[in-house]
Motif scaffolding. Structure first.
Motif, PDB file in Angstrom:
ATOM      1  N   ASP A  43       0.828  -1.204   0.000  1.00  0.00           N
ATOM      2  CA  ASP A  43       0.000   0.000   0.000  1.00  0.00           C
ATOM      3  C   ASP A  43       0.864   1.257   0.000  1.00  0.00           C
ATOM      4  O   ASP A  43       0.578   2.231  -0.710  1.00  0.00           O
ATOM      5  CB  ASP A  43      -0.916  -0.018   1.228  1.00  0.00           C
TER       6      ASP A  43
ATOM      7  N   ARG B 292       2.370   1.619  -3.399  1.00  0.00           N
ATOM      8  CA  ARG B 292       1.315   2.000  -4.347  1.00  0.00           C
ATOM      9  C   ARG B 292       1.074   3.513  -4.294  1.00  0.00           C
ATOM     10  O   ARG B 292       0.910   4.167  -5.335  1.00  0.00           O
ATOM     11  CB  ARG B 292       0.021   1.258  -4.014  1.00  0.00           C
ATOM     12  N   LYS B 293       1.077   4.061  -3.101  1.00  0.00           N
ATOM     13  CA  LYS B 293       0.900   5.509  -2.948  1.00  0.00           C
ATOM     14  C   LYS B 293       2.091   6.268  -3.532  1.00  0.00           C
ATOM     15  O   LYS B 293       1.934   7.359  -4.090  1.00  0.00           O
ATOM     16  CB  LYS B 293       0.713   5.851  -1.473  1.00  0.00           C
ATOM     17  N   ARG B 294       3.281   5.688  -3.422  1.00  0.00           N
ATOM     18  CA  ARG B 294       4.460   6.324  -4.021  1.00  0.00           C
ATOM     19  C   ARG B 294       4.357   6.316  -5.545  1.00  0.00           C
ATOM     20  O   ARG B 294       4.766   7.278  -6.202  1.00  0.00           O
ATOM     21  CB  ARG B 294       5.732   5.606  -3.555  1.00  0.00           C
TER      22      ARG B 294
ATOM     23  N   ARG C 285       1.597   6.465  -7.210  1.00  0.00           N
ATOM     24  CA  ARG C 285       0.618   7.498  -7.556  1.00  0.00           C
ATOM     25  C   ARG C 285       1.274   8.879  -7.556  1.00  0.00           C
ATOM     26  O   ARG C 285       1.026   9.699  -8.450  1.00  0.00           O
ATOM     27  CB  ARG C 285      -0.538   7.467  -6.562  1.00  0.00           C
TER      28      ARG C 285
ATOM     29  N   GLU D 251       0.073   0.652 -10.656  1.00  0.00           N
ATOM     30  CA  GLU D 251      -0.758   1.003  -9.505  1.00  0.00           C
ATOM     31  C   GLU D 251      -2.032   0.161  -9.472  1.00  0.00           C
ATOM     32  O   GLU D 251      -2.450  -0.319  -8.412  1.00  0.00           O
ATOM     33  CB  GLU D 251      -1.109   2.488  -9.559  1.00  0.00           C
TER      34      GLU D 251
END
Length: 209
Positions: free
Chosen positions: A81, A84-86, A88, A107
């Motif tokens: 998670d 994944r945010k990185r 984005r 992603e």
């Protein structure tokens, strides 16, 4: 996704009660004598046991980012998670349309892996290498690319990094999608060949040994 879990802890009151028995015993009996010491000790143990039966456990509520009941799966979910945010954030930093499209595919694959792993935490061993190596390595090389674009670094080595990332981002995205696809099958796919290009890129730039 985050969940509220309840943690049961033993109450502190029984220990205070047991301590109080010792105080009363010391005041009422000559505990310097063996028989009195044994009597007070026995009474203290009995009071402690009775108090634990009568006093309800203390329940604390705690919010955790992921909770499947399997510790290694929860840890992997948190790592995936975060990366994944990185990805984005990197998509927003990188202006190249083709590269952004590949990042969005990565992603989306991470989203699917999170869903599958949360649903079936026993699949954690299938995504361990992806979680610990391939995903963070992809984030690392894309971060390097974004940093170079923002700072305007030029030169032969910088151009080679740009060329390699732009040429292979779609291959890496496909490998991520294959990892997700493997979670739907009984046997995990061997992703080493698909992701060898990523490993080679990182080695070539001295980012991994």
């Amino acid at each position: 996704m985050s969940k509220i879990i309840e943690i049961k802890k033993k109450p502190a009151a029984p220990w205070y009660i047991a301590g109080a028995v010792w105080v009363v015993g010391a005041l009422a009996l000559p505990i310097y004598e063996l028989w009195a010491l044994g009597l007070v000790a026995a009474a203290s143990v009995a009071a402690l046991a009775a108090a634990f039966k009568l006093c309800p456990p203390v329940i604390e509520k705690k919010e955790v980012p992921w909770f499947t009941g399997r510790e290694d799966a929860d840890e992997m979910l948190s790592h995936i998670d975060a990366d994944r945010k990185r990805l984005r954030a990197l998509d927003e930093r990188i202006p190249d349309d083709a590269l952004s499209a590949a990042i969005r595919r990565m992603e989306a694959a991470c989203d699917g892996i999170l869903t599958q792993l949360e649903k079936d935490p026993d699949k954690a061993p299938q995504v361990r290498r992806f979680t610990n190596h391939y995903l963070p390595d992809a984030v690392k090389i894309l971060t390097l690319y974004a940093d170079m674009e923002e700072t305007g670094v030029s030169g032969e080595n910088a151009e080679e990094v740009r060329r390699q990332v732009e040429a292979n981002a779609a291959v890496i995205a496909t490998a991520f999608e294959n990892q997700l696809d493997s979670l739907y099958s009984a046997a995990a796919l061997d992703l080493d060949a698909d992701l060898e290009v990523l490993k080679g890129m990182l080695k070539g730039q001295g980012l991994v040994e």
